[in-house]
Structure formats: structure tokens, C-alpha cells
Design a protein around this motif. Structure first.
Motif, PDB file in Angstrom:
ATOM      1  N   THR A  75     -34.636 -22.031  16.854  1.00 43.91           N
ATOM      2  CA  THR A  75     -34.873 -20.613  17.081  1.00 43.91           C
ATOM      3  C   THR A  75     -34.041 -19.739  16.160  1.00 43.91           C
ATOM      4  N   PHE A  76     -34.659 -19.260  15.105  1.00 50.35           N
ATOM      5  CA  PHE A  76     -33.975 -18.356  14.192  1.00 50.35           C
ATOM      6  C   PHE A  76     -33.797 -16.978  14.830  1.00 50.35           C
ATOM      7  N   SER A  77     -34.769 -16.571  15.634  1.00 51.12           N
ATOM      8  CA  SER A  77     -34.685 -15.245  16.252  1.00 51.12           C
ATOM      9  C   SER A  77     -33.509 -15.164  17.226  1.00 51.12           C
ATOM     10  N   THR A  78     -33.297 -16.191  18.027  1.00 53.98           N
ATOM     11  CA  THR A  78     -32.162 -16.180  18.954  1.00 53.98           C
ATOM     12  C   THR A  78     -30.854 -16.253  18.185  1.00 53.98           C
ATOM     13  N   PHE A  79     -30.806 -17.067  17.142  1.00 56.53           N
ATOM     14  CA  PHE A  79     -29.622 -17.134  16.282  1.00 56.53           C
ATOM     15  C   PHE A  79     -29.297 -15.742  15.732  1.00 56.53           C
ATOM     16  N   SER A  80     -30.305 -15.038  15.249  1.00 57.42           N
ATOM     17  CA  SER A  80     -30.097 -13.697  14.692  1.00 57.42           C
ATOM     18  C   SER A  80     -29.636 -12.722  15.769  1.00 57.42           C
ATOM     19  N   PHE A  81     -30.303 -12.741  16.909  1.00 58.53           N
ATOM     20  CA  PHE A  81     -29.950 -11.845  18.009  1.00 58.53           C
ATOM     21  C   PHE A  81     -28.525 -12.094  18.483  1.00 58.53           C
ATOM     22  N   GLU A  82     -28.167 -13.354  18.659  1.00 51.60           N
ATOM     23  CA  GLU A  82     -26.814 -13.672  19.144  1.00 51.60           C
ATOM     24  C   GLU A  82     -25.752 -13.273  18.127  1.00 51.60           C
ATOM     25  N   THR A  83     -26.054 -13.421  16.861  1.00 56.82           N
ATOM     26  CA  THR A  83     -25.110 -13.001  15.823  1.00 56.82           C
ATOM     27  C   THR A  83     -24.922 -11.486  15.858  1.00 56.82           C
ATOM     28  N   LEU A  84     -26.007 -10.755  15.964  1.00 58.58           N
ATOM     29  CA  LEU A  84     -25.911  -9.288  16.058  1.00 58.58           C
ATOM     30  C   LEU A  84     -25.182  -8.849  17.327  1.00 58.58           C
ATOM     31  N   ARG A  85     -25.442  -9.536  18.427  1.00 55.67           N
ATOM     32  CA  ARG A  85     -24.758  -9.222  19.691  1.00 55.67           C
ATOM     33  C   ARG A  85     -23.257  -9.435  19.555  1.00 55.67           C
ATOM     34  N   LEU A  86     -22.856 -10.508  18.906  1.00 55.66           N
ATOM     35  CA  LEU A  86     -21.428 -10.752  18.669  1.00 55.66           C
ATOM     36  C   LEU A  86     -20.820  -9.638  17.825  1.00 55.66           C
ATOM     37  N   ALA A  87     -21.530  -9.202  16.807  1.00 53.00           N
ATOM     38  CA  ALA A  87     -21.033  -8.115  15.961  1.00 53.00           C
ATOM     39  C   ALA A  87     -20.930  -6.818  16.759  1.00 53.00           C
ATOM     40  N   GLU A  88     -21.913  -6.536  17.596  1.00 50.40           N
ATOM     41  CA  GLU A  88     -21.862  -5.336  18.434  1.00 50.40           C
ATOM     42  C   GLU A  88     -20.673  -5.356  19.393  1.00 50.40           C
ATOM     43  N   GLN A  89     -20.319  -6.547  19.840  1.00 46.49           N
ATOM     44  CA  GLN A  89     -19.183  -6.702  20.751  1.00 46.49           C
ATOM     45  C   GLN A  89     -17.851  -6.770  19.986  1.00 46.49           C
ATOM     46  N   ARG A  90     -17.935  -6.558  18.683  1.00 48.24           N
ATOM     47  CA  ARG A  90     -16.778  -6.611  17.790  1.00 48.24           C
ATOM     48  C   ARG A  90     -16.112  -7.988  17.753  1.00 48.24           C
ATOM     49  N   ALA A  91     -16.905  -9.004  18.025  1.00 42.29           N
ATOM     50  CA  ALA A  91     -16.439 -10.382  17.901  1.00 42.29           C
ATOM     51  C   ALA A  91     -16.823 -10.854  16.499  1.00 42.29           C
ATOM     52  N   TYR A  92     -16.253 -10.194  15.507  1.00 42.23           N
ATOM     53  CA  TYR A  92     -16.632 -10.427  14.113  1.00 42.23           C
ATOM     54  C   TYR A  92     -16.328 -11.853  13.654  1.00 42.23           C
ATOM     55  N   PHE A  93     -15.243 -12.394  14.135  1.00 40.69           N
ATOM     56  CA  PHE A  93     -14.904 -13.778  13.781  1.00 40.69           C
ATOM     57  C   PHE A  93     -16.014 -14.721  14.227  1.00 40.69           C
ATOM     58  N   TYR A  94     -16.447 -14.592  15.493  1.00 43.35           N
ATOM     59  CA  TYR A  94     -17.495 -15.471  16.018  1.00 43.35           C
ATOM     60  C   TYR A  94     -18.841 -15.210  15.350  1.00 43.35           C
ATOM     61  N   ALA A  95     -19.130 -13.970  15.028  1.00 45.98           N
ATOM     62  CA  ALA A  95     -20.389 -13.650  14.339  1.00 45.98           C
ATOM     63  C   ALA A  95     -20.418 -14.304  12.955  1.00 45.98           C
ATOM     64  N   THR A  96     -19.329 -14.163  12.237  1.00 45.72           N
ATOM     65  CA  THR A  96     -19.244 -14.771  10.903  1.00 45.72           C
ATOM     66  C   THR A  96     -19.266 -16.290  10.998  1.00 45.72           C
ATOM     67  N   LEU A  97     -18.512 -16.821  11.939  1.00 48.15           N
ATOM     68  CA  LEU A  97     -18.481 -18.272  12.150  1.00 48.15           C
ATOM     69  C   LEU A  97     -19.872 -18.794  12.482  1.00 48.15           C
ATOM     70  N   ASN A  98     -20.593 -18.069  13.331  1.00 47.64           N
ATOM     71  CA  ASN A  98     -21.939 -18.491  13.705  1.00 47.64           C
ATOM     72  C   ASN A  98     -22.852 -18.595  12.486  1.00 47.64           C
ATOM     73  N   VAL A  99     -22.799 -17.613  11.623  1.00 50.40           N
ATOM     74  CA  VAL A  99     -23.652 -17.641  10.428  1.00 50.40           C
ATOM     75  C   VAL A  99     -23.254 -18.794   9.507  1.00 50.40           C
ATOM     76  N   LEU A 100     -21.976 -18.865   9.188  1.00 51.85           N
ATOM     77  CA  LEU A 100     -21.521 -19.880   8.229  1.00 51.85           C
ATOM     78  C   LEU A 100     -21.727 -21.298   8.744  1.00 51.85           C
ATOM     79  N   VAL A 101     -21.277 -21.551   9.957  1.00 53.42           N
ATOM     80  CA  VAL A 101     -21.356 -22.912  10.502  1.00 53.42           C
ATOM     81  C   VAL A 101     -22.804 -23.311  10.762  1.00 53.42           C
ATOM     82  N   SER A 102     -23.616 -22.377  11.243  1.00 54.79           N
ATOM     83  CA  SER A 102     -25.020 -22.709  11.513  1.00 54.79           C
ATOM     84  C   SER A 102     -25.780 -23.053  10.240  1.00 54.79           C
ATOM     85  N   VAL A 103     -25.562 -22.291   9.189  1.00 55.37           N
ATOM     86  CA  VAL A 103     -26.271 -22.561   7.926  1.00 55.37           C
ATOM     87  C   VAL A 103     -25.806 -23.891   7.323  1.00 55.37           C
ATOM     88  N   VAL A 104     -24.496 -24.093   7.258  1.00 59.31           N
ATOM     89  CA  VAL A 104     -23.976 -25.330   6.667  1.00 59.31           C
ATOM     90  C   VAL A 104     -24.379 -26.547   7.501  1.00 59.31           C
TER      91      VAL A 104
END
Length: 122
Positions: A75-104
Motif C-alpha cells: 500500500t503506497f497510499s497508506t505509506f504516503s498518508f502515514e508519512t504525512l501524518r507523522l510530519a503533521e505531528q512534527r515527528a520529523y525523525f519518524y517521517a524521514t525514517l519511514n521514507v528512507l527505510v521503506s524505500v531501501v
């Protein structure tokens, strides 16, 4: 017939995604979306393996397992939504980690699945 195979694969993949996501996420007390991460990496491995089979698999199996099952499991859509939700919650570390770790991890899993299956088929 291909449409029926895609639907049957999706009928298995979608509930498996939901159940896996809930089971995995319930075991982690962190904002990181572990459930989505797990289903996406597993789906990438399976799809890589299907690609590694090359022409050894009939189109019907690719429709069932690749398009239907993997398409509904991952699910790319849920991955995208959860990443944006983390950023909205100012959990920037987890948002960035989610993108980097998920892609790799997703690319690595696809490569591993491809390599394992293509090596086994020789």
C-alpha cells in the motif's frame, strides 16, 4: 478470466494486509508505522520473486499473485498518508525514517526475491 484472477488475489491480499498491519502495530509502542512497513517489504519480496521467475510463470499466475495479491497486500497510499501524518505531528525523525527505510528495504527485498528465485531456476 484475468480479471477474476486479479480479484481472487486481492481477496486474499487485502485482508492479509489489514490483519498483518494490526498485529504488527499492536506489538510496537512507537509512532513508526511498522505494520505498513512489514506488508510493503514482504510484498516487495514476493513481487521481486515473481519477476525473478521471468517467463517460467504463466501470465495467469502473475495476474493472481503479482497484480491481485501483491497489489492488495502492499500500500503506497497508506505509506504516503502515514508519512504525512507523522510530519503533521512534527515527528520529523519518524517521517524521514519511514521514507528512507521503506524505500531501501522495499528495493532490497525486491532484489533479494528476484535473486533467490532467478538463482533457483538457474
Amino acid at each position: 478470466m484475468t480479471l477474476v484472477l486479479v480479484v481472487v488475489g486481492a481477496l486474499v491480499g487485502a485482508p492479509l494486509r489489514y490483519v498483518t498491519d494490526r498485529l504488527v502495530q499492536a506489538r510496537h509502542d512507537t509512532p513508526f508505522p511498522w505494520g505498513t512497513f512489514v506488508v510493503n517489504v514482504c510484498g516487495s519480496f514476493v513481487l521481486g520473486g515473481l519477476g525473478g521467475a521471468g517467463t517460467a510463470l504463466p501470465a495467469s499466475i502473475l495476474a493472481l499473485a503479482g497484480t491481485g495479491f501483491c497489489g492488495a497486500l502492499t500500500t503506497f497510499s497508506t505509506f504516503s498518508f502515514e508519512t504525512l501524518r507523522l510530519a503533521e505531528q512534527r515527528a520529523y525523525f519518524y517521517a524521514t525514517l519511514n521514507v528512507l527505510v521503506s524505500v531501501v528495504a522495499g528495493l532490497g527485498a525486491a532484489l533479494l526475491g528476484y535473486t533467490v528465485v532467478s538463482s533457483a531456476l538457474g
